[in-house]
Design an enzyme around this catalytic site. Structure first.
Site: not given
Length: 188
Positions: A24, A59, A62, A72, A119, A132, A166
């Site tokens: 599944r 990304r 941060h 986090k 991060h 997150y 960024d």
């Protein structure tokens, strides 16, 4: 039960979830409060997020500054990312150190990051989905970052897709950290 592995950044752990599969699909537990408490990790989550990124997107890097700083936890739910953590806590034995970890839907790996770490990640596949959990509410005035290419890390991309935010982050060498290392509370 979730296995954990300490990293070279104090208080940062690789989280190895068990990925159970059958015809599944798969089932993965990403959080187990008793295990986190046993390790002295925070469990007071305040917000959760989900992002998707095309291949080659970076990304980061941060973090939120005090008093809105947070621990986090991140997992890659679809695709694959090279996840990167930098210790920004002055006095830490790993201050300025950057580490990278491959996270994917298949490997079931996640990361726990203590406060005072930046991060970010680069998406290695199309539609990489990141999940997150953070221990503070988003505070725009404290939502900061450092330039992804200003850390001592060998990124597998040279010209990534970046957000305007960024692309405008200061270089690590120009950043004055508000974070101090506390050996007693390194995982907080």
């Amino acid at each position: 039960m979730m296995d954990t592995e300490p990293t070279d950044i104090p208080g940062c752990y690789v989280l190895q979830a068990k990925v159970l599969g059958d015809p599944r699909g798969t089932f993965t537990k990403t959080f187990h409060m008793p295990r986190f408490e046993e390790l002295g990790l925070r469990t007071d989550w305040r917000e959760e997020y989900f992002s998707t990124s095309a291949k080659g997107v970076v990304r980061g890097m941060h973090f939120q500054s005090p008093p809105a700083d947070h621990a986090k936890m991140v997992f890659c739910l679809t695709g694959e990312v090279l996840d990167v953590v930098v210790d920004l806590r002055r006095g830490s034995p790993a201050f300025g150190k950057a580490l990278g970890f491959t996270l994917s839907a298949e490997n079931g790996r996640g990361l726990y990051l203590p406060t005072g770490c930046a991060h970010g990640f680069v998406s290695m596949r199309d539609a990489s989905g990141m999940y997150y959990k953070v221990t503070s509410v988003h505070a725009p005035d404290h939502d900061l970052g450092i330039a992804w290419d200003s850390i001592d890390f060998d990124w597998p991309v040279r010209a990534p897709a970046l957000s305007a935010r960024d692309a405008a982050h200061p270089r690590l060498s120009d950043f004055t950290t508000p974070f101090a290392f506390d050996p007693e509370g390194a995982a907080l």
